[in-house]
Structures are given as C-alpha cells and as structure tokens.
Design a protein around this motif. Structure first.
Motif, PDB file in Angstrom:
ATOM      1  N   ILE A  70       0.845  -1.191   0.000  1.00  0.00           N
ATOM      2  CA  ILE A  70       0.000   0.000   0.000  1.00  0.00           C
ATOM      3  C   ILE A  70       0.881   1.241   0.000  1.00  0.00           C
ATOM      4  CG2 ILE A  70      -1.988  -1.060   1.125  1.00  0.00           C
ATOM      5  CD1 ILE A  70      -1.002   0.055   3.762  1.00  0.00           C
ATOM      6  N   ASP A  71       0.306   2.345  -0.456  1.00  0.00           N
ATOM      7  CA  ASP A  71       1.020   3.619  -0.513  1.00  0.00           C
ATOM      8  C   ASP A  71       0.859   4.320   0.832  1.00  0.00           C
ATOM      9  OD1 ASP A  71       2.251   5.965  -1.136  1.00  0.00           O
ATOM     10  OD2 ASP A  71       1.020   6.424  -2.909  1.00  0.00           O
ATOM     11  N   ILE A  72       1.764   4.015   1.755  1.00  0.00           N
ATOM     12  CA  ILE A  72       1.681   4.580   3.098  1.00  0.00           C
ATOM     13  C   ILE A  72       1.763   6.103   3.053  1.00  0.00           C
ATOM     14  CG2 ILE A  72       2.811   4.727   5.346  1.00  0.00           C
ATOM     15  CD1 ILE A  72       1.411   2.163   5.078  1.00  0.00           C
ATOM     16  N   GLY A  73       2.651   6.625   2.218  1.00  0.00           N
ATOM     17  CA  GLY A  73       2.805   8.072   2.133  1.00  0.00           C
ATOM     18  C   GLY A  73       1.520   8.762   1.731  1.00  0.00           C
ATOM     19  N   ARG A  74       0.816   8.189   0.755  1.00  0.00           N
ATOM     20  CA  ARG A  74      -0.446   8.789   0.303  1.00  0.00           C
ATOM     21  C   ARG A  74      -1.496   8.726   1.404  1.00  0.00           C
ATOM     22  NH1 ARG A  74      -2.030  12.730  -2.906  1.00  0.00           N
ATOM     23  NH2 ARG A  74      -4.249  12.530  -3.388  1.00  0.00           N
ATOM     24  N   LEU A  75      -1.542   7.622   2.118  1.00  0.00           N
ATOM     25  CA  LEU A  75      -2.500   7.506   3.218  1.00  0.00           C
ATOM     26  C   LEU A  75      -2.237   8.560   4.293  1.00  0.00           C
ATOM     27  CD1 LEU A  75      -2.655   3.622   3.717  1.00  0.00           C
ATOM     28  CD2 LEU A  75      -4.246   5.065   2.451  1.00  0.00           C
ATOM     29  N   LEU A  76      -0.964   8.755   4.630  1.00  0.00           N
ATOM     30  CA  LEU A  76      -0.621   9.742   5.657  1.00  0.00           C
ATOM     31  C   LEU A  76      -0.945  11.160   5.190  1.00  0.00           C
ATOM     32  CD1 LEU A  76       2.787   8.301   6.937  1.00  0.00           C
ATOM     33  CD2 LEU A  76       0.526   8.073   7.974  1.00  0.00           C
ATOM     34  N   ILE A 255       1.159   4.017  10.751  1.00  0.00           N
ATOM     35  CA  ILE A 255       0.000   4.902  10.770  1.00  0.00           C
ATOM     36  C   ILE A 255      -0.300   5.405  12.178  1.00  0.00           C
ATOM     37  CG2 ILE A 255      -2.521   4.848  10.490  1.00  0.00           C
ATOM     38  CD1 ILE A 255      -2.092   3.214   7.978  1.00  0.00           C
ATOM     39  N   THR A 256       0.062   4.621  13.195  1.00  0.00           N
ATOM     40  CA  THR A 256      -0.219   4.998  14.578  1.00  0.00           C
ATOM     41  C   THR A 256       0.818   5.963  15.146  1.00  0.00           C
ATOM     42  OG1 THR A 256      -1.218   2.816  14.904  1.00  0.00           O
ATOM     43  CG2 THR A 256      -0.692   4.068  16.879  1.00  0.00           C
ATOM     44  N   LEU A 257       2.059   5.848  14.705  1.00  0.00           N
ATOM     45  CA  LEU A 257       3.136   6.668  15.277  1.00  0.00           C
ATOM     46  C   LEU A 257       2.885   8.174  15.208  1.00  0.00           C
ATOM     47  CD1 LEU A 257       6.421   4.762  14.297  1.00  0.00           C
ATOM     48  CD2 LEU A 257       5.394   5.029  16.565  1.00  0.00           C
ATOM     49  N   PRO A 258       2.325   8.727  14.108  1.00  0.00           N
ATOM     50  CA  PRO A 258       2.068  10.178  14.101  1.00  0.00           C
ATOM     51  C   PRO A 258       1.143  10.637  15.225  1.00  0.00           C
ATOM     52  CG  PRO A 258       1.971   9.316  11.869  1.00  0.00           C
ATOM     53  CD  PRO A 258       2.077   8.136  12.773  1.00  0.00           C
ATOM     54  N   LEU A 259       0.138   9.840  15.558  1.00  0.00           N
ATOM     55  CA  LEU A 259      -0.762  10.206  16.650  1.00  0.00           C
ATOM     56  C   LEU A 259      -0.045  10.176  17.997  1.00  0.00           C
ATOM     57  CD1 LEU A 259      -4.125   8.428  15.788  1.00  0.00           C
ATOM     58  CD2 LEU A 259      -3.494  10.809  15.455  1.00  0.00           C
TER      59      LEU A 259
END
Length: 281
Positions: A70-76, A255-259
């Motif tokens: 998956i495109d993690i960058g796009r999701l973020l 995905i969780t680390l930014p929060l």
C-alpha cells in the motif's frame, strides 16, 4: 526535624501506584502486541508458543512488504489533509459560537445551549444516510469535501470552548471594549491568545477521532487516491494479504506513530486545557 512517612501512607501510595501501573499496562498491551508482531516472521506469528519478543527479528522484511503493498505516504498525506481541514473549520466555527454563548447576553442563549447539548447526543450514524444521498446527488463522493464537510461543525468543540470561556474574567472583555474593540477583535486578540490550552486539547480529540475514523470514509470513498489511514489498512487486508499479519502490523505501526508523537508533543497543553475547562468564572 522532618517526619518520616507513616506505614499507612506508604501502603496507600504503593496501592495507588499498583493500580495505575495495572491500567497503564492494560492500555499499552495492544501497542506492545502490535510492536512485537511487526518484527516477527510469519512462521513465528502462527507458532503454538506466544513470545512477546521476536525470536527472529524481521522488522526490515515486514516494513518492506507493507510499503510495497500500500502507498503509506499517500494515506498519511490524506489523513493530514482531512484532519487539518476538519480541525481548522471546526475551530473557526466553534470559538465564535462559544464566545457568544459565554460572554454575550441575548435571549436565545439558553435555547442554543440546549441545542448544543442535544447535538452531543446525535451520532454520525443517525445522519449518515441522508448526508450520503445528498453528496451522491451533487457528485461529491470520492472527494475531500465528502470526507470533511459533515464534521465542520463540532458541538463537542462548542461545548468545550464554552466551558473554557466561562472561566475567562469578564474584566478582560470589558477592558477590550473600552479600548474600542469589537467582538471579532476581542475574539482574535483577547480570547484566542488565552484559549491555546483549550485549542490544543480539542485538537487532540478532533485529530484522533478523524484520523482513526473508518465508518464515514468507507461509505463515501471507493477511490484509493482519497483513502484515509484506517481505510488504507482495509485495502491492505483485502489485497490478498489478510494472512500477512507481520506486514499488516508494520503498516499499522507507521499509521499509529504520528498520533503518538502528536500527543507526546501536546501532552502538557492537553492536560492544562482539560483541567481549565472544568473551572467556572
């Protein structure tokens, strides 16, 4: 001479610490499991024995597979755009409303307060169908507008700022009026600079809620170009990789680390804002 702590006090303090440690461990257990699984190979994840620490460290392999699926960058990026747009509009609407209800005197103030409290009782699920039909009729599905628009008015934000503004001294408002400021000037130059703890606390609530929201993006978005982080994980599992839990946990970790970083940076202001909203002027 200083008094030595009594046995009773020491036992009570140790008991409180034990309770806090127990609940902290209980809440951190899913994150520990996620971190552990993200570093295990597939054979070790499905082994009969449960080990917290990986016997064979496979973080690099799992993260590489996650980034390739998956495109993690796009999701973020989508998550940041949606959460930032929602938060900015919510604050622009909530602060003037809360200021008017807290510091201005008008006949409909009590009615507005009742409407805000009633609004807290209405979940998004109750209004999802008519909102979806409306967006479908005007062709706004699969867009940032569909992801942002239903949440631009936050009754929780109005209520939170209302409680905070009630604690502000009325003398500040009167002094600003004597200096010739209007209501908009008072909001921009007096109220907002004193409301940063409440803004920070509301930012944590708003960003966490909409960053983790799966229900609404799943309804209005079918294009992966507009997928938010939780919806992206759903695509990840649907892409014939549902059994690859190591890569899935690696993607979840990213995905969780930014929060987690956001909360650690704003922790002091968050606690201050929550504490001060309980005070009444």
């Amino acid at each position: 001479m200083s008094r030595r702590p009594t046995r009773r006090f020491s036992v009570a303090r140790a008991f409180r610490l034990a309770i806090l440690i127990f609940f902290a461990a209980l809440f951190l257990a899913p994150y520990a499991f996620m971190l552990s699984t993200a570093g295990k190979p597939q054979s070790e994840i499905f082994s009969a024995t449960l080990n917290l620490f990986p016997q064979t460290v496979s973080y690099a392999e799992n993260f590489a597979r996650a980034l390739s699926r998956i495109d993690i960058g796009r999701l973020l990026v989508n998550g940041v755009i949606v959460c930032a747009a929602i938060f900015v509009v919510q604050v622009l609407v909530a602060i003037p409303c809360a200021y008017a209800m807290a510091k201005l005197r008008f006949g409909a103030a009590r009615v507005m307060m009742v409407m805000v409290l009633l609004g807290l009782l209405v979940p998004i699920h109750a209004t999802a169908l008519p909102i979806y039909v409306g967006f479908a009729n005007v062709g706004l599905l699969n867009s940032y507008t569909a992801l942002v628009a239903p949440f631009t008015i936050s009754v929780f934000g109005i209520f939170l700022f209302l409680q905070f503004f009630r604690a502000l001294p009325d003398d500040l408002i009167h002094a600003a009026r004597m200096d010739g400021m209007g209501d908009l000037g008072i909001i921009a130059r007096v109220v907002v600079p004193n409301a940063w703890p409440a803004v920070t606390a509301f930012a944590i609530f708003s960003v966490v809620a909409h960053w983790n929201d799966l229900y609404w993006p799943l309804i209005v978005t079918s294009d992966q170009a507009y997928a938010t982080p939780p919806l992206g994980l759903l695509y990840f599992r649907a892409a014939e990789s549902g059994d690859d839990y190591g890569a899935l946990m690696a993607a979840t970790l990213m995905i969780t680390l930014p929060l987690v970083a956001l909360f650690l940076l704003a922790q002091r202001k968050f606690v201050e804002g929550i504490t001060m909203t309980g005070l009444k002027g």
